[in-house]
Write a protein that holds these residues in place. Structure first.
Motif, short mmCIF file in Angstrom:
data_model
loop_
_atom_site.label_atom_id
_atom_site.label_comp_id
_atom_site.label_asym_id
_atom_site.label_seq_id
_atom_site.Cartn_x
_atom_site.Cartn_y
_atom_site.Cartn_z
N ALA A 104 0.86 -1.18 0.00
CA ALA A 104 0.00 0.00 0.00
C ALA A 104 0.89 1.23 0.00
N PRO A 105 0.51 2.25 -0.76
CA PRO A 105 1.37 3.44 -0.86
C PRO A 105 1.72 4.05 0.50
N LYS A 106 0.77 3.98 1.44
CA LYS A 106 1.06 4.61 2.74
C LYS A 106 2.10 3.83 3.54
N GLY A 107 2.40 2.61 3.10
CA GLY A 107 3.36 1.79 3.82
C GLY A 107 4.79 1.96 3.36
N ILE A 108 4.99 2.81 2.35
CA ILE A 108 6.36 2.98 1.86
C ILE A 108 6.74 4.46 1.90
N LYS A 109 8.03 4.69 1.95
CA LYS A 109 8.51 6.07 1.86
C LYS A 109 9.89 6.06 1.22
N GLN A 110 10.27 7.20 0.70
CA GLN A 110 11.57 7.29 0.04
C GLN A 110 12.69 6.99 1.04
N ALA A 111 13.64 6.19 0.59
CA ALA A 111 14.76 5.82 1.46
C ALA A 111 15.71 6.99 1.61
N SER A 112 16.42 6.99 2.70
CA SER A 112 17.52 7.96 2.83
C SER A 112 18.76 7.32 2.21
N ILE A 113 19.77 8.10 1.97
CA ILE A 113 20.97 7.58 1.31
C ILE A 113 21.60 6.45 2.13
N ARG A 114 21.62 6.61 3.44
CA ARG A 114 22.27 5.58 4.26
C ARG A 114 21.47 4.29 4.29
N GLU A 115 20.19 4.35 3.92
CA GLU A 115 19.40 3.12 3.89
C GLU A 115 19.59 2.33 2.60
N ILE A 116 20.16 2.97 1.59
CA ILE A 116 20.45 2.27 0.33
C ILE A 116 21.65 1.36 0.56
N GLU A 118 25.09 -0.35 0.52
CA GLU A 118 26.34 0.33 0.21
C GLU A 118 26.78 0.11 -1.23
N ALA A 119 26.59 -1.11 -1.72
CA ALA A 119 27.04 -1.41 -3.09
C ALA A 119 26.27 -0.62 -4.14
N ARG A 120 25.10 -0.16 -3.80
CA ARG A 120 24.27 0.59 -4.74
C ARG A 120 24.15 2.06 -4.36
N ARG A 121 24.80 2.44 -3.28
CA ARG A 121 24.65 3.81 -2.77
C ARG A 121 25.29 4.78 -3.75
N PRO A 122 24.58 5.80 -4.17
CA PRO A 122 25.14 6.73 -5.16
C PRO A 122 26.30 7.55 -4.59
N SER A 123 27.32 7.72 -5.43
CA SER A 123 28.46 8.52 -5.00
C SER A 123 28.28 9.97 -5.44
N HIS A 124 27.29 10.18 -6.31
CA HIS A 124 27.04 11.53 -6.81
C HIS A 124 25.89 12.17 -6.03
N ASP A 125 25.72 13.44 -6.22
CA ASP A 125 24.69 14.18 -5.47
C ASP A 125 23.30 13.79 -5.98
N VAL A 126 22.47 13.31 -5.09
CA VAL A 126 21.09 12.96 -5.47
C VAL A 126 20.08 13.69 -4.59
N SER A 127 20.54 14.75 -3.93
CA SER A 127 19.62 15.50 -3.08
C SER A 127 18.48 16.10 -3.89
N HIS A 128 18.76 16.39 -5.17
CA HIS A 128 17.71 16.96 -6.02
C HIS A 128 16.63 15.93 -6.33
N LEU A 129 16.91 14.65 -6.05
CA LEU A 129 15.89 13.62 -6.22
C LEU A 129 15.13 13.33 -4.93
N GLY A 130 15.46 14.07 -3.91
CA GLY A 130 14.74 13.93 -2.64
C GLY A 130 15.39 12.99 -1.66
N TYR A 131 16.60 12.52 -1.96
CA TYR A 131 17.27 11.62 -1.02
C TYR A 131 18.03 12.44 0.01
N THR A 132 17.77 12.13 1.24
CA THR A 132 18.44 12.84 2.33
C THR A 132 19.54 11.95 2.90
N PRO A 133 20.55 12.57 3.52
CA PRO A 133 21.62 11.76 4.12
C PRO A 133 21.08 10.87 5.24
#
Lengths: 133, 134
Positions: A104-116, A118-133
């Motif tokens: 259900a949509p209410k059960g999910i939320k955008q992940a923070s960078i640290r929740e991604i 490590e192997a997939r964690r972006p090294s570039h700036d993605v704050s413009h996509l709404g990812y917070t540290p």
């Protein structure tokens, strides 16, 4: 760029036999496997319906079952009528596919960078996509 | 079974559109062997590219695309077929493909599909790719 919808049709892989012999008993080359992939649309859906749920295809999210990547939407029937669920590919600690579930949509939320993972964690700036540290 | 234009691909497309980028680059299709779902934050380095078994990247020249105006407008690439001579290095499985720019090698889009493991000379995989915008 507004991209509308997507559809991807795949045909099953047809495995060839491991080994064959002809009528004379000589070995012959096994049939080759063939796989055909039809990529009809390549996009990230930005339909208004997705915007309403504040999710988008390819987005990292947290769910009750862990971290994953949004892959699309699915309609389901319920006693209250049609419902739309968000399909998420849950990933393991290495960021590889584990299992796809719908939430259900209410059960999910955008992940923070640290929740991604490590192997997939972006090294570039993605704050413009709404990812917070 | 999803295909997405990664955030970098969106940036490139818009830069081309408004003339911010002076010259375009052809796309190169690569098959990847890690079992992942493409994410918007990915870079080309996220993907493990196939090797061995006769594998080679496919460069899709601009003239190989058919662009048609309509609703939606589409750009369709000529079918791309990889024919393998045997198993990939480590008997790896192919889980999808990504498109990168030929010069800068940065990612544009990616898609995963049904797993395919080449094992025999002559095994082949064909991708028919159409991009659309509306």
């Amino acid at each position: 760029m507004r991209i509308k919808d997507w559809l991807s049709k795949k045909e099953p892989v047809i495995p060839g036999p491991a080994e064959q012999t002809d009528s004379g008993g000589d070995k012959v080359r096994p049939a080759a496997k063939t796989s055909v992939v039809h990529t009809v649309i390549v996009d990230r859906p930005t339909k208004s319906i997705l915007k309403g749920y504040k999710v988008r295809q390819g987005m990292w999210v947290t769910t009750p079952d862990g971290v994953g990547i949004v892959t699309g939407l699915v309609d389901v029937d319920s006693p209250e009528g049609k419902k739309i669920l968000v399909k998420v590919m849950l990933v393991d600690a290495a960021g590889e596919n584990k299992k796809e579930n719908a939430f259900a949509p209410k059960g999910i939320k955008q992940a923070s960078i640290r929740e991604i993972p490590e192997a997939r964690r972006p090294s570039h700036d993605v704050s413009h996509l709404g990812y917070t540290p | 079974m999803t295909a997405i234009v990664n955030n970098n691909g969106e940036f490139i497309a818009l830069s081309y559109l408004v003339g911010k980028t002076a010259s375009t680059e052809t796309l190169v299709f690569k098959l990847f062997t890690n079992n992942i779902t493409p994410a918007e934050t990915d870079s080309a380095g996220t993907y493990s590219v196939a090797s061995g078994g006769g594998y080679a990247d496919k460069t899709i020249a601009g003239g190989s695309w058919t662009v048609t105006a309509g609703a939606p407008s589409t750009a369709t690439a000529a079918a791309q077929t990889w024919t393998f001579t045997g198993a990939l290095t480590g008997s790896a499985t192919i889980y999808g493909y990504l498109a990168v720019r030929s010069g800068t090698l940065d990612i544009v889009f990616a898609e995963n599909f049904s797993a395919f493991t080449p094992s025999t000379n002559g095994d082949n995989l064909t991708i028919n790719c159409t991009l659309s915008a509306e």
